[in-house]
Scaffold this motif. Structure first.
Motif, PDB file in Angstrom:
ATOM      1  N   ALA A 529       0.102 -16.576  -3.476  1.00 13.73           N
ATOM      2  CA  ALA A 529      -1.224 -16.155  -3.945  1.00 13.73           C
ATOM      3  C   ALA A 529      -1.758 -14.986  -3.135  1.00 13.73           C
ATOM      4  CB  ALA A 529      -2.200 -17.334  -3.866  1.00 13.73           C
ATOM      5  N   ALA A 530      -1.277 -14.912  -1.867  1.00 15.43           N
ATOM      6  CA  ALA A 530      -1.769 -13.844  -1.001  1.00 15.43           C
ATOM      7  C   ALA A 530      -1.266 -12.483  -1.439  1.00 15.43           C
ATOM      8  CB  ALA A 530      -1.345 -14.105   0.446  1.00 15.43           C
ATOM      9  N   ARG A 531      -0.235 -12.457  -2.271  1.00  6.47           N
ATOM     10  CA  ARG A 531       0.323 -11.188  -2.707  1.00  6.47           C
ATOM     11  C   ARG A 531      -0.402 -10.631  -3.934  1.00  6.47           C
ATOM     12  NH1 ARG A 531       4.551  -9.916   0.036  1.00  6.47           N
ATOM     13  NH2 ARG A 531       5.124  -8.250  -1.390  1.00  6.47           N
ATOM     14  N   GLY A 556       1.072  -7.588  -0.037  1.00  5.69           N
ATOM     15  CA  GLY A 556      -0.163  -8.332  -0.241  1.00  5.69           C
ATOM     16  C   GLY A 556      -1.046  -8.346   0.989  1.00  5.69           C
ATOM     17  N   PRO A 557      -2.295  -8.791   0.867  1.00  7.92           N
ATOM     18  CA  PRO A 557      -3.268  -8.758   1.967  1.00  7.92           C
ATOM     19  C   PRO A 557      -2.808  -9.469   3.229  1.00  7.92           C
ATOM     20  CG  PRO A 557      -4.343  -9.299  -0.111  1.00  7.92           C
ATOM     21  CD  PRO A 557      -2.873  -9.345  -0.379  1.00  7.92           C
ATOM     22  N   ALA A 558      -2.026 -10.552   3.084  1.00 12.42           N
ATOM     23  CA  ALA A 558      -1.624 -11.349   4.248  1.00 12.42           C
ATOM     24  C   ALA A 558      -0.300 -10.903   4.844  1.00 12.42           C
ATOM     25  CB  ALA A 558      -1.541 -12.829   3.865  1.00 12.42           C
ATOM     26  N   ASP A 559       0.319  -9.853   4.311  1.00 13.19           N
ATOM     27  CA  ASP A 559       1.623  -9.422   4.797  1.00 13.19           C
ATOM     28  C   ASP A 559       1.495  -8.663   6.118  1.00 13.19           C
ATOM     29  OD1 ASP A 559       3.293 -10.539   2.916  1.00 13.19           O
ATOM     30  OD2 ASP A 559       3.071  -8.866   1.526  1.00 13.19           O
ATOM     31  N   LEU A 564       7.671  -7.124   7.676  1.00 15.84           N
ATOM     32  CA  LEU A 564       8.292  -6.492   6.510  1.00 15.84           C
ATOM     33  C   LEU A 564       9.337  -5.455   6.903  1.00 15.84           C
ATOM     34  CD1 LEU A 564       5.166  -5.950   4.196  1.00 15.84           C
ATOM     35  CD2 LEU A 564       6.955  -7.675   3.946  1.00 15.84           C
ATOM     36  N   GLY A 565       9.584  -5.312   8.207  1.00 12.47           N
ATOM     37  CA  GLY A 565      10.612  -4.382   8.665  1.00 12.47           C
ATOM     38  C   GLY A 565      10.078  -3.115   9.286  1.00 12.47           C
ATOM     39  N   GLY A 566       8.767  -3.020   9.493  1.00  4.58           N
ATOM     40  CA  GLY A 566       8.200  -1.824  10.099  1.00  4.58           C
ATOM     41  C   GLY A 566       8.577  -1.688  11.562  1.00  4.58           C
ATOM     42  N   HIS A 567       8.595  -0.439  12.050  1.00  6.89           N
ATOM     43  CA  HIS A 567       8.845  -0.168  13.456  1.00  6.89           C
ATOM     44  C   HIS A 567       8.022   1.051  13.853  1.00  6.89           C
ATOM     45  CE1 HIS A 567      11.498   3.004  12.020  1.00  6.89           C
ATOM     46  NE2 HIS A 567      12.214   2.098  11.366  1.00  6.89           N
ATOM     47  N   SER A 568       8.176   1.490  15.107  1.00  7.08           N
ATOM     48  CA  SER A 568       7.274   2.509  15.642  1.00  7.08           C
ATOM     49  C   SER A 568       7.328   3.821  14.866  1.00  7.08           C
ATOM     50  CB  SER A 568       7.597   2.767  17.117  1.00  7.08           C
ATOM     51  OG  SER A 568       8.934   3.190  17.263  1.00  7.08           O
ATOM     52  N   LEU A 569       8.510   4.225  14.383  1.00  6.21           N
ATOM     53  CA  LEU A 569       8.583   5.478  13.629  1.00  6.21           C
ATOM     54  C   LEU A 569       7.852   5.350  12.297  1.00  6.21           C
ATOM     55  CD1 LEU A 569      12.233   6.681  14.270  1.00  6.21           C
ATOM     56  CD2 LEU A 569      10.135   7.272  15.470  1.00  6.21           C
ATOM     57  N   ALA A 598      -4.694  -6.739   5.391  1.00  2.00           N
ATOM     58  CA  ALA A 598      -6.138  -6.868   5.238  1.00  2.00           C
ATOM     59  C   ALA A 598      -6.877  -6.408   6.487  1.00  2.00           C
ATOM     60  CB  ALA A 598      -6.499  -8.323   4.919  1.00  2.00           C
ATOM     61  N   ASP A 599      -6.332  -6.728   7.657  1.00  2.00           N
ATOM     62  CA  ASP A 599      -6.971  -6.320   8.905  1.00  2.00           C
ATOM     63  C   ASP A 599      -6.880  -4.814   9.102  1.00  2.00           C
ATOM     64  OD1 ASP A 599      -7.475  -8.986   9.403  1.00  2.00           O
ATOM     65  OD2 ASP A 599      -5.673  -9.261  10.618  1.00  2.00           O
TER      66      ASP A 599
END
Length: 617
Positions: A529-531, A556-559, A564-569, A598-599
């Motif tokens: 539901a958060a997506r 989604g808002p809660a991700d 999700l695989g993000g990094h500094s670059l 969301a934050d």
């Protein structure tokens, strides 16, 4: 104290006379007494003032019982690092760097292992330090005490200067023992290569628990230059770092390839002057020269010079050097690391320790005065890594087996290939995947775990972890929080998944290919539901940027960005796009501090310079 050398003394001559770090610094302080040595925390100290402050710390350490050859754990904020290190060395002791940003369990564990009689910290961290250390605690920022007589201690070149703990394959960090001679010969040799001198301004960007800091600190202070200790926020925000480089007139910059890639991306947006920057030294992880193509296209390869230096903590920071040019960026010919420093020898060897034939891949082994004494209280590991082998007839030498693989070109230059074991370098930090796996398995509900990287050691590689848990055990978010309390931030996997079972090969081993193939599919949110979109067009716009940069179907808002695989670059790309496309004045650190969509949208909304985005009814 040896006689003070004149300005005409070469770095090698100074290293021969002042064969320890405090003696060499004392020589330079006498030569450059009124010149600014250090800028940190908004305060500058001359060479004379820095020498006096460090002398006061040394006197307080001696009064607390520190003697020649002791180890002193140092737990201080960045602005106190340099006087603290100098103070420990002037007291005749060796420092053990403890980064206060690391989790309490790691810091406490290292303090317990060292079991040193005295700990050096600051008033702000004293209560934290006393939880783990029962002996005397000396404060680095206390005013000089007239009751503490000046320290007069003789230190030899083969005494320890520091013990630096690196990631360990068994789950326990390894303490590398480095002597004064190890460091002074490094600085004497590289000073000649790069013409280091009093006109240089260096940045200290790295943690003093990472050996790049050794090169940064002494590269400035042994040659009359100025060292600028960069705050954490600016070190992590490339646009702010570019501004600092310009404002401070930085001439020598040390970067990991990942960090420079982020700086290049920010430079494309800001186009900094960088008019005094003459040398960029890369190290800490594998370099892909193609990543410098945009930089060279815009700035050329003459000013500043870009040099790649391969190095290892056990061989004192740097081992080889190679200038990187625009031709290298266009050649797509692997990762060139060049030739060894003039006082070191390198041989490529096979699994049995025999030299490999010309042109074949072999393990990098190193001999020479850069070799560490060994590992702290670990004779077995020392014996395995530091071996005496033949370099020719009648030429048996102590040799460090690095575990790194390389190939030698016909012209004698080395090209880095990869690792023999599971050790990797991510954003400049050397990491044993086994240590992270051990931390995951330390959770009482975890049954098994596997830790990998998505792209080996290339720029922007991400740590990935999978775990199986007992019924009722933690989900991925809970497990990530658990790891954040046990590991430094750079060792917490960017993606962590909880599985019913780890896939196995026909031989019963973990099927790593299957895990990596699954990692390329975006994970489903724990709460479907958060997506669902909430009708906020600003949130939808930010989510769209995330999805494109992360290569996922939707966000989604809660991700969580890093889950999700993000990094500094990717942080640099996402924040730059957010600024450009949404008109939001949001700092780079905002995404580190608020990684949930969301934050982060809340941070974007607060910094928006455009009219508020209406919420759909």
């Amino acid at each position: 104290m040896p006689e003070v050398l004149s300005d005409a003394g070469t770095p090698t001559e100074r290293a021969e006379v002042a064969s320890t770090l405090p003696a060499w610094f004392a020589h330079q302080a006498a030569l450059s007494d009124q010149a600014i040595a250090l800028t940190a925390g908004g305060t500058s100290l001359s060479y004379a003032e820095l020498h006096q402050v460090a002398g006061g710390i040394a006197a307080r350490l001696a009064a607390a019982g520190v003697r020649r050859g002791d180890l002193v754990p140092v737990l201080v904020p960045r602005r106190h690092i340099v006087p603290a290190i100098l103070g420990v060395l002037m007291a005749g002791a060796a420092y053990v760097p403890l980064d206060p940003r690391h989790p309490d369990t790691r810091v406490a564990g290292l303090i317990g292992r060292v079991a040193a009689p005295v700990l050096l910290t600051t008033g702000a961290l004293a209560d934290r330090a006393r939880q783990w250390h029962d002996g005397p605690v000396v404060l680095a920022e206390t005013a000089p005490d007239a009751t503490c007589p000046p320290v007069d201690v003789t230190v030899g070149p083969d005494d320890l200067a520091y013990v630096m703990f690196t990631s360990g394959s068994t789950g326990t960090p390894k303490g590398v023992e480095i002597t004064h001679r190890n460091v002074t010969r490094l600085m004497a040799v590289t000073a000649g290569l790069y013409e280091l001198g009093p006109d240089d301004v260096w940045t200290m960007l790295h943690s003093f628990a990472f050996d790049f800091s050794v090169w940064e600190m002494w590269g400035a202070l042994l040659f009359g230059g100025r060292l600028v200790v960069v705050d954490d926020d600016k070190a992590r925000a490339p646009d702010e770092l570019l501004r600092l480089i310009d404002d401070e007139g930085v001439t020598v910059l040390s970067q990991t390839p990942s960090a420079l890639a982020a700086l290049i991306s920010a430079d494309e947006q800001r186009e900094a002057r960088l008019d005094r920057l003459r040398l960029v030294v890369l190290g800490g992880e594998r370099l892909d020269p193609a990543s410098l193509g945009a930089w060279f296209a815009r700035r050329g390869d003459e000013q500043p010079l870009v040099v790649n230096m391969y190095g290892i903590t056990e061989t004192t920071v740097h081992v080889t050097y190679r200038r990187i040019t625009a031709a290298d960026a266009a050649a797509d010919a692997g990762s060139p690391i060049g030739v060894p420093l003039p006082d070191l020898d390198i041989s490529l060897r096979d699994a049995d320790g025999a030299p490999t034939p010309a042109g074949e891949v072999g393990e990098i082994t190193i001999s020479g005065p850069g070799l560490a004494r060994g590992y702290f209280r670990d004779a077995d590991t020392t014996a395995r890594a530091f071996r005496t082998v033949s370099w020719g007839p009648g030429d048996d030498r102590p040799t460090y087996f690095s575990g790194d693989l390389a190939r030698q070109d016909a012209d004698g230059e080395l090209r880095y290939v990869g690792r023999r074991d599971e050790q990797v370098k991510v954003r400049g930090y050397r990491i044993e995947l086994g240590e992270i796996g051990a931390a995951v398995k330390a959770h009482p509900a975890v049954v098994d775990a596997c830790v990998l990287t998505d792209t080996g050691e290339s720029v922007g590689s991400t740590l990935l972890a999978w775990a199986t848990v007992r019924p009722g055990g933690p989900d991925a978010a809970e497990l990530r929080t658990f790891l954040a309390g046990r590991l430094p931030a750079h060792m917490v996997p960017g993606e962590l998944r909880v599985l019913d079972a780890l896939p196995l090969t026909a031989n019963g081993k973990v099927d790593r290919r299957a895990l990596l193939a699954g990692a390329r599919t975006a994970p489903a949110s724990a709460d479907p539901a958060a997506r669902q979109p909430r009708g906020d067009s600003l949130e939808e716009a930010v989510a769209g940027i995330w999805a494109e940069e992360l290569g996922v179907a939707d966000v989604g808002p809660a991700d969580d960005f890093f889950s999700l695989g993000g990094h500094s670059l990717m942080v640099i790309k996402v924040v730059n796009r957010t600024r450009r496309e949404l008109g939001a004045d949001v700092p780079m650190r905002a995404l580190f501090e608020a990684p949930v969509l969301a934050d982060f949208v809340g941070r974007v909304r607060a910094g928006s310079t455009t009219p508020p985005v209406p919420t759909a009814s």
